[in-house]
Design a protein around this motif. Sequence first.
Motif, PDB file in Angstrom:
ATOM      1  N   UNK A  74      42.430  40.855  46.431  1.00 26.26           N
ATOM      2  CA  UNK A  74      41.516  41.412  45.448  1.00 26.26           C
ATOM      3  C   UNK A  74      42.300  41.765  44.194  1.00 26.26           C
ATOM      4  N   UNK A  75      41.829  41.297  43.056  1.00 32.11           N
ATOM      5  CA  UNK A  75      42.398  41.673  41.770  1.00 32.11           C
ATOM      6  C   UNK A  75      41.486  42.717  41.145  1.00 32.11           C
ATOM      7  N   UNK A  76      42.055  43.860  40.791  1.00 31.88           N
ATOM      8  CA  UNK A  76      41.260  44.991  40.305  1.00 31.88           C
ATOM      9  C   UNK A  76      41.648  45.297  38.866  1.00 31.88           C
ATOM     10  N   UNK A  77      40.713  45.053  37.964  1.00 36.12           N
ATOM     11  CA  UNK A  77      40.947  45.266  36.542  1.00 36.12           C
ATOM     12  C   UNK A  77      40.619  46.704  36.163  1.00 36.12           C
ATOM     13  N   UNK A  78      41.568  47.375  35.503  1.00 39.53           N
ATOM     14  CA  UNK A  78      41.288  48.683  34.918  1.00 39.53           C
ATOM     15  C   UNK A  78      40.690  48.415  33.541  1.00 39.53           C
ATOM     16  N   UNK A 129      45.613  44.127  44.063  1.00 40.12           N
ATOM     17  CA  UNK A 129      46.500  44.102  42.904  1.00 40.12           C
ATOM     18  C   UNK A 129      45.772  44.726  41.711  1.00 40.12           C
ATOM     19  N   UNK A 130      46.246  45.883  41.276  1.00 39.22           N
ATOM     20  CA  UNK A 130      45.648  46.578  40.142  1.00 39.22           C
ATOM     21  C   UNK A 130      46.256  46.046  38.854  1.00 39.22           C
ATOM     22  N   UNK A 131      45.414  45.758  37.867  1.00 42.43           N
ATOM     23  CA  UNK A 131      45.845  45.138  36.619  1.00 42.43           C
ATOM     24  C   UNK A 131      45.548  46.047  35.432  1.00 42.43           C
ATOM     25  N   UNK A 132      46.586  46.404  34.690  1.00 37.59           N
ATOM     26  CA  UNK A 132      46.429  47.216  33.480  1.00 37.59           C
ATOM     27  C   UNK A 132      47.643  46.937  32.595  1.00 37.59           C
ATOM     28  N   UNK A 133      47.457  46.359  31.408  1.00 34.77           N
ATOM     29  CA  UNK A 133      48.614  45.937  30.608  1.00 34.77           C
ATOM     30  C   UNK A 133      49.602  47.043  30.265  1.00 34.77           C
ATOM     31  N   UNK A 134      49.130  48.275  30.060  1.00 33.58           N
ATOM     32  CA  UNK A 134      50.014  49.326  29.579  1.00 33.58           C
ATOM     33  C   UNK A 134      50.135  50.465  30.591  1.00 33.58           C
ATOM     34  N   UNK A 135      51.358  50.749  31.017  1.00 29.88           N
ATOM     35  CA  UNK A 135      51.638  51.908  31.858  1.00 29.88           C
ATOM     36  C   UNK A 135      52.329  52.926  30.958  1.00 29.88           C
ATOM     37  N   UNK A 136      51.552  53.831  30.390  1.00 29.28           N
ATOM     38  CA  UNK A 136      52.070  54.781  29.395  1.00 29.28           C
ATOM     39  C   UNK A 136      52.394  56.121  30.053  1.00 29.28           C
TER      40      UNK A 136
END
Length: 212
Positions: A74-78, A129-136
């Motif tokens: 599973x791909x999980x988009x934030x 798999x959690x997807x988020x371009x920026x880990x701030x």
Amino acid sequence: MTKSVTVVDHPLVQHKLTLLRRKEASTSEFRTLLREIGLFLGYEALRDLPLGRIQIETPVCTMEAPVLAGKKLTFISVLRAGDGLLGPMLELVPSARVGQIGLARDEETLMPTKYFFKVPQDTASRVNVILDPMLATGHSAIRAVQEIKDAGAKDVRFVCLLAAPEGLKALTEAHPDVPIITAAIDEKLNEKAYIVPGLGDAGDRLFGTKGV
């Protein structure tokens, strides 16, 4: 650097990331480069998928050949920026299920609040798999991982384009069992919690809305 953090330092990834960071990069260029880098991140995030073997016929002979052993993904988009990484992930594994989680910052507490959440019911048997371009700051990532775990997930991974040291520290301390795959670890966060040198707001640049 903890063992749970992997930086994909392939020369092509680093080259494309430089092109993507440039403030003059157009929306079209940003989307294309994010997709291309996302493929590399996906390869690394799924490196340990189990393999089985089947018998096939090549034009030359019969052979026992490796195939994925059937582990469900599973791909999980934030939302919303995570959608920029969702496309390349689905190119790699078209049969994967898709989840989405919407998080918004509470202006009083400055912490993320959930406004949308939809994932497959059988998360416990899936690689999530959690997807988020920026880990701030890591606040949204921590909340996203916790929501997925609360839904029953056992195998959770986090993929991002860029990470700040502050976010990495926060996420690894909150969820030390979750591998993090990123293309770069940047210098720091600024007073507005933007990653420095970073690339601005990934969602705004991906969708062509007003950004920094």
